[in-house]
Scaffold this motif. Structure first.
Motif, PDB file in Angstrom:
ATOM      1  N   ASP A  51      69.807  -7.880  13.107  1.00 37.11           N
ATOM      2  CA  ASP A  51      69.417  -7.309  14.392  1.00 37.11           C
ATOM      3  C   ASP A  51      67.930  -7.555  14.659  1.00 37.11           C
ATOM      4  N   PRO A  52      67.596  -8.274  15.740  1.00 40.20           N
ATOM      5  CA  PRO A  52      66.182  -8.537  16.043  1.00 40.20           C
ATOM      6  C   PRO A  52      65.361  -7.268  16.261  1.00 40.20           C
ATOM      7  N   ALA A  53      66.001  -6.183  16.657  1.00 43.11           N
ATOM      8  CA  ALA A  53      65.262  -4.927  16.832  1.00 43.11           C
ATOM      9  C   ALA A  53      64.619  -4.488  15.525  1.00 43.11           C
ATOM     10  N   GLU A  66      59.719  -8.833  22.619  1.00 43.61           N
ATOM     11  CA  GLU A  66      59.887  -8.792  24.082  1.00 43.61           C
ATOM     12  C   GLU A  66      59.961 -10.196  24.668  1.00 43.61           C
ATOM     13  N   ALA A  67      59.184 -11.106  24.124  1.00 41.64           N
ATOM     14  CA  ALA A  67      59.228 -12.495  24.599  1.00 41.64           C
ATOM     15  C   ALA A  67      60.572 -13.129  24.267  1.00 41.64           C
ATOM     16  N   TRP A  68      61.105 -12.835  23.081  1.00 38.86           N
ATOM     17  CA  TRP A  68      62.419 -13.366  22.704  1.00 38.86           C
ATOM     18  C   TRP A  68      63.494 -12.843  23.665  1.00 38.86           C
ATOM     19  N   ALA A  77      70.523 -17.025  19.615  1.00 36.95           N
ATOM     20  CA  ALA A  77      69.838 -17.014  18.322  1.00 36.95           C
ATOM     21  C   ALA A  77      69.074 -15.704  18.131  1.00 36.95           C
ATOM     22  N   THR A  78      68.971 -15.301  16.879  1.00 37.37           N
ATOM     23  CA  THR A  78      68.184 -14.116  16.523  1.00 37.37           C
ATOM     24  C   THR A  78      66.932 -14.572  15.776  1.00 37.37           C
ATOM     25  N   CYS A  79      66.123 -13.631  15.380  1.00 33.57           N
ATOM     26  CA  CYS A  79      64.920 -13.954  14.597  1.00 33.57           C
ATOM     27  C   CYS A  79      65.316 -14.732  13.340  1.00 33.57           C
ATOM     28  N   GLY A 160      56.551 -22.476  22.456  1.00 29.57           N
ATOM     29  CA  GLY A 160      56.847 -21.226  23.141  1.00 29.57           C
ATOM     30  C   GLY A 160      58.322 -20.998  23.410  1.00 29.57           C
ATOM     31  N   VAL A 161      59.184 -21.870  22.878  1.00 30.86           N
ATOM     32  CA  VAL A 161      60.614 -21.784  23.201  1.00 30.86           C
ATOM     33  C   VAL A 161      61.230 -20.462  22.746  1.00 30.86           C
ATOM     34  N   GLY A 162      61.042 -20.096  21.510  1.00 31.35           N
ATOM     35  CA  GLY A 162      61.642 -18.864  21.001  1.00 31.35           C
ATOM     36  C   GLY A 162      60.950 -17.615  21.497  1.00 31.35           C
ATOM     37  N   HIS A 163      59.692 -17.756  21.827  1.00 29.95           N
ATOM     38  CA  HIS A 163      58.887 -16.615  22.275  1.00 29.95           C
ATOM     39  C   HIS A 163      58.187 -17.012  23.566  1.00 29.95           C
ATOM     40  N   THR A 164      58.895 -16.976  24.642  1.00 24.92           N
ATOM     41  CA  THR A 164      58.343 -17.377  25.932  1.00 24.92           C
ATOM     42  C   THR A 164      57.017 -16.675  26.185  1.00 24.92           C
TER      43      THR A 164
END
Length: 165
Positions: A51-53, A66-68, A77-79, A160-164
């Protein structure tokens, strides 16, 4: 082995009698109780999941989380998908523990840069994760005459793809 442990434990506990034994039992109970509470309160079991949270538990990761959520990979995809190896489950959890240790240490000591930097080791894992999912799409680009004998970095052009941002 069990017999040896029992023998050592009995020998150890015979050293303590009366109030010393009670104090030892109270100390052991306190250590186990505080340890158990710490494990429960920290939610350490959640760190074994996907869980990315959970990554956002560390307040230093809020911006990335938040960017993800706004990013193109949010639905697929997750982290862990991008930041952990895909080829070996043992290596995956070793890497996860290594990252968690460094994250918690840096966060606790308030010793992390404003813009979090990826370590070279993790950059390599992330590059491999890009190819794991997009290998078929980038094969032509990595084998073209333009990039012949060159190590192509996915992150160099698409950081910046995964984290806009």
């Amino acid at each position: 082995m069990v017999r040896l442990v029992r023998t050592l434990w009995r020998g150890y506990t015979r050293l303590f009698t009366g109030w010393t034994r009670i104090a030892l039992a109270a100390l052991l109970g306190a250590v186990l109780g505080v340890g158990g509470f710490t494990v429960y309160y920290s939610g350490v079991v959640s760190y074994l999941g996907d869980d990315p949270a959970t990554c956002a538990n560390c307040h230093a990761m809020n911006e990335q989380y938040e960017a993800w959520q706004r990013g193109s990979h949010h639905e697929v995809a997750t982290c862990n998908s991008c930041h952990l190896p895909h080829d070996n489950v043992v290596y995956k959890y070793i890497n996860k523990a290594d990252n968690g240790l460094w994250h918690s240490l840096k966060f606790t000591l308030q010793d992390y840069p404003e813009n979090i930097q990826i370590r070279e080791h993790n950059r390599e894992i992330t590059e491999a994760a890009c190819l794991y999912c997009h290998g078929d799409f980038v094969d032509q680009a990595t084998n073209s005459s333009t990039h012949k004998d060159e190590t192509v970095s996915c992150i160099r052009c698409h950081d910046g793809v995964g984290h806009t941002r």
